[in-house]
Design an enzyme around this catalytic site. Structure first.
Site, PDB file in Angstrom:
ATOM      1  N   ARG A  30       0.624  -1.294   0.185  1.00  0.00           N
ATOM      2  CA  ARG A  30      -0.257   0.102  -0.212  1.00  0.00           C
ATOM      3  C   ARG A  30       1.055   1.212  -0.050  1.00  0.00           C
ATOM      4  O   ARG A  30       1.690   1.691   0.628  1.00  0.00           O
ATOM      5  CB  ARG A  30      -0.980   0.099   1.512  1.00  0.00           C
ATOM      6  CG  ARG A  30      -1.795  -1.253   1.162  1.00  0.00           C
ATOM      7  CD  ARG A  30      -3.222  -0.264   2.178  1.00  0.00           C
ATOM      8  NE  ARG A  30      -4.193  -1.401   2.644  1.00  0.00           N
ATOM      9  CZ  ARG A  30      -3.326  -2.136   3.406  1.00  0.00           C
ATOM     10  NH1 ARG A  30      -2.841  -2.083   4.244  1.00  0.00           N
ATOM     11  NH2 ARG A  30      -4.884  -3.484   3.859  1.00  0.00           N
ATOM     12  N   SER A  72       8.183  -4.811   6.741  1.00  0.00           N
ATOM     13  CA  SER A  72       7.404  -6.103   7.398  1.00  0.00           C
ATOM     14  C   SER A  72       8.625  -7.400   7.167  1.00  0.00           C
ATOM     15  O   SER A  72       8.225  -8.166   7.024  1.00  0.00           O
ATOM     16  CB  SER A  72       6.038  -6.417   7.448  1.00  0.00           C
ATOM     17  OG  SER A  72       5.144  -5.363   7.412  1.00  0.00           O
ATOM     18  N   ASP A  87       5.654  -3.776  10.548  1.00  0.00           N
ATOM     19  CA  ASP A  87       4.566  -4.250  10.880  1.00  0.00           C
ATOM     20  C   ASP A  87       3.973  -4.094  12.073  1.00  0.00           C
ATOM     21  O   ASP A  87       2.935  -3.286  12.301  1.00  0.00           O
ATOM     22  CB  ASP A  87       4.249  -5.129  10.093  1.00  0.00           C
ATOM     23  CG  ASP A  87       4.713  -6.610  10.294  1.00  0.00           C
ATOM     24  OD1 ASP A  87       5.423  -6.577  10.516  1.00  0.00           O
ATOM     25  OD2 ASP A  87       3.439  -7.022   9.223  1.00  0.00           O
TER      26      ASP A  87
HETATM   27  C1  G6P Z   1      -0.855  -4.972   8.363  1.00  0.00           C
HETATM   28  C2  G6P Z   1       0.219  -3.927   7.699  1.00  0.00           C
HETATM   29  C3  G6P Z   1       1.016  -4.747   7.288  1.00  0.00           C
HETATM   30  C4  G6P Z   1       0.832  -6.620   7.905  1.00  0.00           C
HETATM   31  C5  G6P Z   1       0.043  -6.867   7.611  1.00  0.00           C
HETATM   32  C6  G6P Z   1      -0.363  -8.359   7.600  1.00  0.00           C
HETATM   33  O1  G6P Z   1      -1.726  -3.895   8.421  1.00  0.00           O
HETATM   34  O2  G6P Z   1      -0.472  -2.687   7.407  1.00  0.00           O
HETATM   35  O3  G6P Z   1       2.279  -4.547   6.477  1.00  0.00           O
HETATM   36  O4  G6P Z   1       1.907  -7.221   7.000  1.00  0.00           O
HETATM   37  O5  G6P Z   1      -1.001  -5.957   8.584  1.00  0.00           O
HETATM   38  O6  G6P Z   1      -1.483  -8.887   7.260  1.00  0.00           O
HETATM   39  P1  G6P Z   1      -1.420 -10.266   5.876  1.00  0.00           P
HETATM   40  O7  G6P Z   1      -2.365 -10.648   6.595  1.00  0.00           O
HETATM   41  O8  G6P Z   1      -1.581  -8.899   5.190  1.00  0.00           O
HETATM   42  O9  G6P Z   1      -0.458 -10.343   6.138  1.00  0.00           O
HETATM   43  C1  BGC Z   2       8.580 -11.382   9.711  1.00  0.00           C
HETATM   44  C2  BGC Z   2       8.821 -10.460  10.501  1.00  0.00           C
HETATM   45  C3  BGC Z   2       6.463  -9.717  10.144  1.00  0.00           C
HETATM   46  C4  BGC Z   2       5.904 -10.757  10.037  1.00  0.00           C
HETATM   47  C5  BGC Z   2       4.882 -10.460  10.030  1.00  0.00           C
HETATM   48  C6  BGC Z   2       7.493 -12.280   9.094  1.00  0.00           C
HETATM   49  O1  BGC Z   2       7.787 -13.198   8.478  1.00  0.00           O
HETATM   50  O2  BGC Z   2       9.816 -10.996   9.427  1.00  0.00           O
HETATM   51  O3  BGC Z   2       9.172  -8.437  10.008  1.00  0.00           O
HETATM   52  O4  BGC Z   2       6.545  -8.476  10.853  1.00  0.00           O
HETATM   53  O5  BGC Z   2       6.088 -12.237   8.753  1.00  0.00           O
HETATM   54  O6  BGC Z   2       4.289  -9.737   9.113  1.00  0.00           O
END
Ligand code: G6P
Ligand code: BGC
Length: 948
Positions: free
Chosen positions: A572, A633, A687
């Site tokens: 995003r 992240s 994140d």
């Molecule tokens: C958040 C963040 C992302 C993050 C995500 C994890 O809202 O904005 O940067 O990595 O949640 O969720 P997802 O299920 O998309 O991995």
């Molecule tokens: C990453 C982290 C991150 C997490 C959640 C992991 O794979 O190593 O830095 O916070 O995923 O997105």
């Protein structure tokens, strides 16, 4: 089922199946394919079927307008015995109501349909094989049966049976004598067939209304059909038979596994009595306290009408039959439908008409006052199109009634009307059951096989069709002289038990005990301590990375910021306006193609820059230099708020040339390549940190950030004095634990199952992110897929047949777990998901797949709870508190979308960390908002719009 060798009976020796007649899952006998066709092919049924207007054949086809004083007495009686289709429809509505009332715990006691759970949760699926012994108690005999199912699909089962006539006094004598007799039959049978050398499971068919509390526990509620043995009502008939068998010292042994036949999901038994059982949705069956799958329910529909619900179809003849019976006022439906009573109804009709001088004029008809002078068998003979008249003549003459031809003709009409009505009424009851099944399974159309036993007359298929047009019922008349159906119940129970055992064995390592979780918690704690210790940091699988974020938001942050959010499901770009009373966010989602994720670092950061520029153009922000917060992240060693060196990629990213580089610098270089000079990166955050900050803006107690999405991770506010890897003792700092890597040093290996190892080995980062691979959305579907493959291999699922599709990695998505585990989801929807994977899933398969999903997601939630328990306990101790009250800001698709994950996590956390009062606050706007807030804190005091 149970094994007959009394001394060998133990808790693991297997079940004992106890079934009522209607529960026998009547299979189609091999080689009878022609029986399987549409209802129209059942010619016997058509003899009783109604015409297109819903009028019965063989009786006077008078409409309602013809009912009037001009009717002759015979017409009047015939009309009364001929309920119209509208009336049947109306009665069906009442039956449906009684049925649904009977399923409910609250109103069940008031219903005339008892809806007794049978604990039979499966129908034959074609994989049963092995030897089964069955004892069946019938009206006047005991049938014993030995079946060998050879595991060859639908080929001939081998069977041997013996019918032992039962002396009539047994049915009226002591319970002990009855069960001794049955045990004796079993013993004689086994001797006759050469007492086998191995132990056998035994099924007991006991066709009376029983309260079942397990497959092998059935308490007789009350005798019916003329049985009146003492000391049986209220007792467990399995135990009684068990005791009798022990006395006989019968030996027989367990067989192994069984081969199957097509199945029926309903069974109607219009024999001497009448009954119907069907596979009901277990969650509706409140009495059974089983929430998943289906269970065969014994409706005991013979009692329908005992509350007056059938009053408008009862005739004076029915009342007389009832009055003369041994149980007046009871089992009113059975007395209209069960063959024990049909002869009696015709007798009373004749008696009434004779007294009105409409039959046997001038003859002595006193014989008709005697009970049972006309049998149901005779009624059926009289009905016959060809020699029915001659039969009538003979039968009536034998009664001394000297019938005229006209008398014979009228009696024949009476017989046809009574039998047609019985067929129509049982069709009506069946239609109600089918409509219920269709409705409760949330189907538009139900297609189902109905096994019909009883043989004396047939249910009207066409009336079923008229009364339940949404259902296609294939009535399968059972010529089950041998009792194969009864054996199938036993075989099915055997198969189910074997499957369950296999399934349990495979899933056992995934079921973590409280002690296991406490161990995980302790290991996490130990790894946290080590990770924070300068000397031992390298030994730990937890990096415990300082983030340079020392405060959570205090509400004074202001300004307009750009934010990037990379690393979750979506990439995003956002513009965040932090004002005094609210935060306004505009964002756009961009796709990062896999080729870019796994290409070169330069290409990845070029792509990111292109997205930023596109966003700025669309938002008309090209002219402004806004400070930028970057949520990145992935694990980074931060060297400052705006300097973060990538330690390794996770979650499917592998862009080259990035590990060991400062990601902010790479972004700046990409900006230069794109000649975009107005980029001012002020902060880069994980994140978890972004989420903690975003939630912290609303709740000052939010000092933990948790992500359970594609990946998983946690950050928390640690006392700086405890952070040995950094200088400085004052205040706190947010530590990015990178707990996804917990266990990468082998400390979690004991908890890794063979399925987890396969998932790990086939991933692009084998041996890394081991905790993440047990918990996060990127892997749970894959774990389930591995388990399904193993269950297919073990013949537990899909009849041992997998699909090409299921061989593909990641084809079983984690979102399927969320859907499949949705409470109240109709199992057809589970079947739908599986059929998209080209898997031919039966109903039972779907139940098992759901259980696999539940096991995998529950383990993930519990492991997450164990990790979080270590975090909150550490915070509590670091702060020297008796009790810690803290909020966890949480985000991630798995946490948000899965129906039970959050509850399971929170419950277990409470158990593991009872001294901590933890609230979970779900982040609504993603962690980009948090990155903007970190940028705002960084810019506090400076002019946020001055270029760097
Ligand atoms: C958040 C963040 C992302 C993050 C995500 C994890 O809202 O904005 O940067 O990595 O949640 O969720 P997802 O299920 O998309 O991995
Ligand atoms: C990453 C982290 C991150 C997490 C959640 C992991 O794979 O190593 O830095 O916070 O995923 O997105």
């Amino acid at each position: 089922m149970w094994e007959l060798h009394p001394s060998a009976l133990g808790p693991n020796d297997g079940p004992f199946a106890i079934v009522g007649h209607s529960c026998a899952l009547y299979p189609r006998l091999p080689g009878r394919d022609s029986d399987r066709g549409t209802p129209q092919s059942l010619s016997a049924v058509d003899t009783c079927s109604w015409d297109a207007e819903g009028r019965p054949p063989g009786s006077l086809q008078l409409g309602a307008q013809d009912r009037g004083p001009s009717c002759t007495p015979v017409q009047r009686v015939l009309l009364a015995l001929t309920p119209t289709l509208e009336k049947l429809q109306e009665v069906k509505g009442r039956v449906l109501e009684a049925l649904e009332q009977g399923l409910s715990r609250q109103s069940g006691a008031r219903s005339t349909m008892q809806m007794l759970p049978t604990f039979i949760c499966s129908t034959p699926d074609g994989t049963e094989n092995g030897d089964v012994l069955v004892a069946e108690l019938c009206q006047s005999h005991v049938r014993t049966l030995w079946v060998t199912l050879t595991g060859d699909g639908n080929q001939s089962p081998q069977l041997m049976y013996h019918v032992f006539e039962m002396p009539e006094d047994i049915t009226q004598g002591s319970g002990e004598a009855l069960f001794d007799f049955i045990a004796q039959c079993v013993k004689n049978f086994l001797e006759e067939i050469g007492n086998p050398q191995h132990r056998l499971p035994l099924g007991f068919i006991f066709p009376f209304s029983c309260r079942q509390t397990g497959l092998d526990k059935a308490e007789l509620i009350s005798w019916s059909k003329g049985f009146r043995c003492s000391d049986v009502e209220g007792k467990d008939v399995v135990q009684l038979l068990q005791a009798a068998i022990s006395k006989q010292e019968v030996g027989a042994v367990w067989g192994s596994r069984l081969g199957g036949l097509p199945h029926a999901e309903n069974l109607m038994v219009p024999r001497s009595g009448t009954n119907c059982c069907f596979m009901a949705e277990s969650h509706l069956l409140e009495m059974a306290e089983v929430t998943s799958g289906r269970m065969c329910v014994n409706s005991e529909w013979g009692c329908l009408g005992d509350d007056g619900a059938l009053d408008d179809v009862l005739t004076p003849c029915d009342h007389r039959v009832d009055q003369e019976s041994s149980n007046p006022g009871e089992r009113r439906f059975e007395k209209m439908v069960g063959s024990l009573y049909l002869g009696e109804i015709v007798r009373h009709a004749m008696l009434m008409l004779a007294s009105e001088q409409a039959l046997f004029i001038g003859r002595n008809t006193s014989i008709l006052a005697t009970k049972a002078v006309l049998t149901t068998q005779q009624v059926l003979e009289i009905m016959d199109n060809e020699d029915g008249m001659a039969k009538a003549q003979g039968i009536l003459e034998a009664l001394g009634l000297q019938p005229s031809e006209r008398d014979c003709c009228r009696v024949q009409q009476l017989c046809r009307a009574v039998v047609s009505r019985a067929a129509a009424l049982s069709a009506m009851g069946l239609a109600a059951v089918l409509s219920h099944m269709c409705r409760s399974r949330q189907l538009e159309r139900l297609v189902v096989n109905v096994g019909v036993d009883g043989g004396l007359y047939h249910t009207s298929a066409s009336v079923v069709g008229l009364l339940a047009p949404e259902c296609a019922a294939n009535l399968m008349p059972s010529a089950d002289v041998s009792g194969l159906g009864a054996a199938m119940v036993t075989a099915v129970a055997l198969r189910t038990v074997a499957q369950r055992n296999n399934m349990e064995r495979l899933l056992a390592p995934l079921r973590l005990s409280r002690t296991d979780l406490q161990r995980v918690q302790a290991l996490m704690r130990q790894e946290m301590e080590r990770g924070l210790d300068r000397e031992r940091n390298a030994e730990s699988s937890l990096r415990m990375l300082p983030t340079y974020v020392c405060h959570t938001p205090d509400g004074t942050e202001r300004g307009k910021f750009l934010a990037l959010d990379l690393g979750g499901t979506n990439f995003r770009v956002l513009v965040v306006h932090v004002a005094e009373d609210n935060i306004d966010i505009t964002n756009e989602i961009y796709v990062i193609p896999t080729a870019v994720m796994q290409g070169t670092g330069e290409a990845l950061f070029n792509h990111i820059m292109e997205c930023i520029m596109d966003f700025q153009m669309k938002q008309e922000l090209m002219d402004q230099v806004l400070p930028l917060g970057f949520t990145f992240s992935f694990p980074c060693q931060q060297l400052g708020l705006d300097k973060a060196v990538l330690l390794n990629w996770t979650k499917g990213f592998s862009a080259s040339g990035c590990v060991g580089q400062d990601v902010v610098q790479m972004l700046r270089e990409a900006a230069q390549r794109k000649q975009h000079t107005a980029l001012k990166v002020v902060a880069v955050v994980n994140d978890t940190v972004g989420t903690m900050m975003a939630c912290g803006y609303h709740d000052p107690k939010c000092e933990i950030g948790l992500i359970v999405g594609t990946g998983t991770n946690t950050c928390y506010m640690e006392e700086r004095a405890k952070v040995g890897t950094m200088d400085g003792d004052e205040g706190r700092m947010c530590i990015n634990m990178e707990w996804g890597a917990f266990g990468d040093n082998g400390c979690l290996d004991d908890f890794f199952t063979s399925f987890d190892r396969l998932v790990d080995e086939k991933s692009i980062n084998a041996g890394k992110q081991k905790f993440e691979k047990l918990i996060s959305g990127m892997y749970l579907g894959e774990i389930v897929r591995q388990i399904l493959l193993a269950l297919v291999e073990e013949q537990v699922l899909f009849c041992g047949k997998s699909s090409h599709k299921l061989q593909n990695r990641d084809i079983f998505q984690t979102k399927f777990l969320s859907t499949i585990e949705t409470p109240g989801l109709a199992l057809v929807q589970v079947q739908g998901i599986l059929s998209n994977l080209e898997l031919d899933a039966s109903y039972e398969d779907s139940v098992l797949v759901r259980e696999v999903c539940q096991t995998v997601s529950l383990r993930a939630a519990h492991l997450c709870a164990a990790g979080m328990a270590a975090v909150v306990e550490k915070m509590r101790e670091s702060r020297g508190l008796e009790q810690l009250t803290v909020t966890v800001g949480v985000d991630g698709t798995l946490y948000k979308m899965h129906p039970h994950f959050s509850r399971n996590l929170q419950q277990m956390l409470q158990e593991l960390a009872p001294l901590c009062n933890v609230t979970f606050l779900q982040s609504e706007d993603g962690s980009g908002k948090g990155a903007a807030l970190v940028a705002a804190v960084a810019c506090r005091g400076a002019d946020p719009s001055s270029p760097q």
